[in-house]
Design an enzyme around this catalytic site. Sequence first.
Site, PDB file in Angstrom:
ATOM      1  N   ASP A  56       0.918  -1.083   0.093  1.00 26.31           N
ATOM      2  CA  ASP A  56       0.110   0.015  -0.016  1.00 26.31           C
ATOM      3  C   ASP A  56       0.927   1.223  -0.033  1.00 26.31           C
ATOM      4  O   ASP A  56       2.099   1.175  -0.313  1.00 26.31           O
ATOM      5  CB  ASP A  56      -0.995  -0.111   1.392  1.00 26.31           C
ATOM      6  CG  ASP A  56      -2.221   0.522   0.852  1.00 26.31           C
ATOM      7  OD1 ASP A  56      -2.346   1.853   0.729  1.00 26.31           O
ATOM      8  OD2 ASP A  56      -3.365  -0.073   0.989  1.00 26.31           O
ATOM      9  N   VAL A 104      -8.690  -2.963   1.141  1.00 31.80           N
ATOM     10  CA  VAL A 104      -7.874  -4.052   1.672  1.00 31.80           C
ATOM     11  C   VAL A 104      -6.782  -4.412   0.468  1.00 31.80           C
ATOM     12  O   VAL A 104      -6.008  -5.115   1.082  1.00 31.80           O
ATOM     13  CB  VAL A 104      -8.834  -5.385   1.756  1.00 31.80           C
ATOM     14  CG1 VAL A 104      -9.901  -5.032   2.891  1.00 31.80           C
ATOM     15  CG2 VAL A 104      -9.723  -5.823   0.509  1.00 31.80           C
ATOM     16  N   LYS A 105      -7.194  -3.797  -0.588  1.00 28.96           N
ATOM     17  CA  LYS A 105      -5.998  -4.016  -1.788  1.00 28.96           C
ATOM     18  C   LYS A 105      -5.574  -5.647  -2.002  1.00 28.96           C
ATOM     19  O   LYS A 105      -4.425  -5.848  -2.177  1.00 28.96           O
ATOM     20  CB  LYS A 105      -4.628  -2.901  -1.300  1.00 28.96           C
ATOM     21  CG  LYS A 105      -5.210  -1.553  -1.647  1.00 28.96           C
ATOM     22  CD  LYS A 105      -3.870  -0.802  -1.887  1.00 28.96           C
ATOM     23  CE  LYS A 105      -4.327   0.724  -1.865  1.00 28.96           C
ATOM     24  NZ  LYS A 105      -5.119   1.315  -0.738  1.00 28.96           N
ATOM     25  N   ARG A 106      -6.394  -6.347  -1.901  1.00 29.24           N
ATOM     26  CA  ARG A 106      -6.041  -7.860  -2.001  1.00 29.24           C
ATOM     27  C   ARG A 106      -6.026  -8.130  -3.619  1.00 29.24           C
ATOM     28  O   ARG A 106      -6.460  -7.251  -4.313  1.00 29.24           O
ATOM     29  CB  ARG A 106      -7.170  -8.471  -1.517  1.00 29.24           C
ATOM     30  CG  ARG A 106      -7.457  -8.284   0.188  1.00 29.24           C
ATOM     31  CD  ARG A 106      -6.314  -8.685   0.973  1.00 29.24           C
ATOM     32  NE  ARG A 106      -6.573  -8.684   2.246  1.00 29.24           N
ATOM     33  CZ  ARG A 106      -6.070  -8.026   3.263  1.00 29.24           C
ATOM     34  NH1 ARG A 106      -5.390  -6.970   3.080  1.00 29.24           N
ATOM     35  NH2 ARG A 106      -6.479  -8.376   4.407  1.00 29.24           N
TER      36      ARG A 106
END
Lengths: 305, 305
Positions: A108, B104-106
């Site tokens: 991130d 969550v940037k999964r």
Amino acid sequence: MVQKLIEEITKKNAPVVAGLDPMLSYVPEHIQKKAFDESGETLEGAAEAIWQFNKGIIDAIYDLVPAVKPQIAMYEQFGVPGVAVFQKTVDYCKEKGLVVIGDVKRGDIGSTSAAYAAGHLGKVQVGNSICSAFDEDFITVNPYLGSDGINPFLDICNKEDKGIFILVKTSNPSSGEFQDKVFEGKPLYGLVAEKVAEWGAQCMDGSYSNVGCVIGATYPGMGKVLRKMLPHNYILVPGYGAQGGTAKDLKPYFNEDGLGAIINSSRGIIAAYKQEKYQKFGGQGYADASRQAVIDMIEDINSIF
Amino acid sequence: MVQKLIEEITKKNAPVVAGLDPMLSYVPEHIQKKAFDESGETLEGAAEAIWQFNKGIIDAIYDLVPAVKPQIAMYEQFGVPGVAVFQKTVDYCKEKGLVVIGDVKRGDIGSTSAAYAAGHLGKVQVGNSICSAFDEDFITVNPYLGSDGINPFLDICNKEDKGIFILVKTSNPSSGEFQDKVFEGKPLYGLVAEKVAEWGAQCMDGSYSNVGCVIGATYPGMGKVLRKMLPHNYILVPGYGAQGGTAKDLKPYFNEDGLGAIINSSRGIIAAYKQEKYQKFGGQGYADASRQAVIDMIEDINSIF
């Protein structure tokens, strides 16, 4: 931390990591039944089933493998109880002397990567206390956001003697969609690899770096090129076995010293009893089947040297 | 789901999302003290402090904003108790009628992305029961692994009427390191945007798609180009306020209909009481400060129309 990994690999003569990626469908009937009887057909019941399943496998293989790689998605799908079992699995594996690679693929912007780094590899300050959360030994990291998303992980690697594996070329069929695109003569995975070399140089631990990379076994040609580009970076290699990578594809991932790569198998180990080859073990003997699969895998991998 | 988001934006006349990214240092002294007295200077104590902090802010702003975006890293850093408070926050915001975007940037290979999709947006089967885990309305997704890492999310978007925002051009300073590299005349973020259009077309919900994208407010030139490329995809815009993006930079992110973008502010809202502008509220009045900051932000954003 990479030196601890190398020590364990050398001691056990096994450049192998067992992927603890439990699907509920892998968990034998008798374990599911017991867990559901106790905790219901709930997230708690699913998490308990997975924990008992994992424990059986860990007890059966911990003396053979240097490392395990729990895939957090398989736990996260069961919500908070699932994440609690991820933590329990990490803790139990560390108790058994295993190196734990959290396959979390986080990444991130700066301050957010710092929070992931603290939670998974480092420590957090709460009032006057210093607390550890998940505390894996290594985690996997996604590079899409560039250096300021990676730097907080490097800081923690150096401060806490931990490690990361950065995604370079992943094992899945469509990984080339972006990763293989050629920018000014270099594929994207090559540009990421150049940065891995640069980031890795900041985190040396003996002759290898605490910053490694992920390169799928399904792309051995790229493995060969990347091995030369990254002589000091350990390669975590997924895609052996179930995804189609074979032992003869793996030679180029290793350095001349026989080090430099660690090969992951998940389904091939933890769901071995479902394969024809190991079906004699049955559901009751699933952990013994996993042990036999590990023995066979180590023999297969070591045959290339 | 994007229609629900549009409805809430229109009703509240506020194309704004409040980022619930609590650092412990944002939590006023009196809340920290109470939580630590009850639960100790532990992960549990930190999680409790964050929960009380969040609850105060949500109660103060839920009638003004259409959506919130909790950043899971800020919870995950406090381990299992932190993740439990993430869940509690998601649930509470949904009770209050807010659209919840899990930041969550999964993103992973197929079966693993499927597990993330099930856990965050869908449902999981446990025995004969169907259970929900985190159950956000939208999540953010990282595209580095390509289509087969994205497809499981599209399936769930269609099956459960949920949505995703795919990282295209992130707001951080080094986002250009990979995202801006040019391939046959197109930057990587442009290639990802082309795929977003393609993926988005598979998940239409009225005139917009349930597949949106993330483009940082800090790159308005790129926002303008990408807006034209992606007329049917909502843009989640981080980077306003604390990261340097201003209202006048934001016009190009919107379509002619005044829709198509939602602007996030995190620190600017939740830690408003620490700014000189709102310091009269003090720590005790932190939630009122957040409310005032939201009112001011909505006015600022709406001034561009």
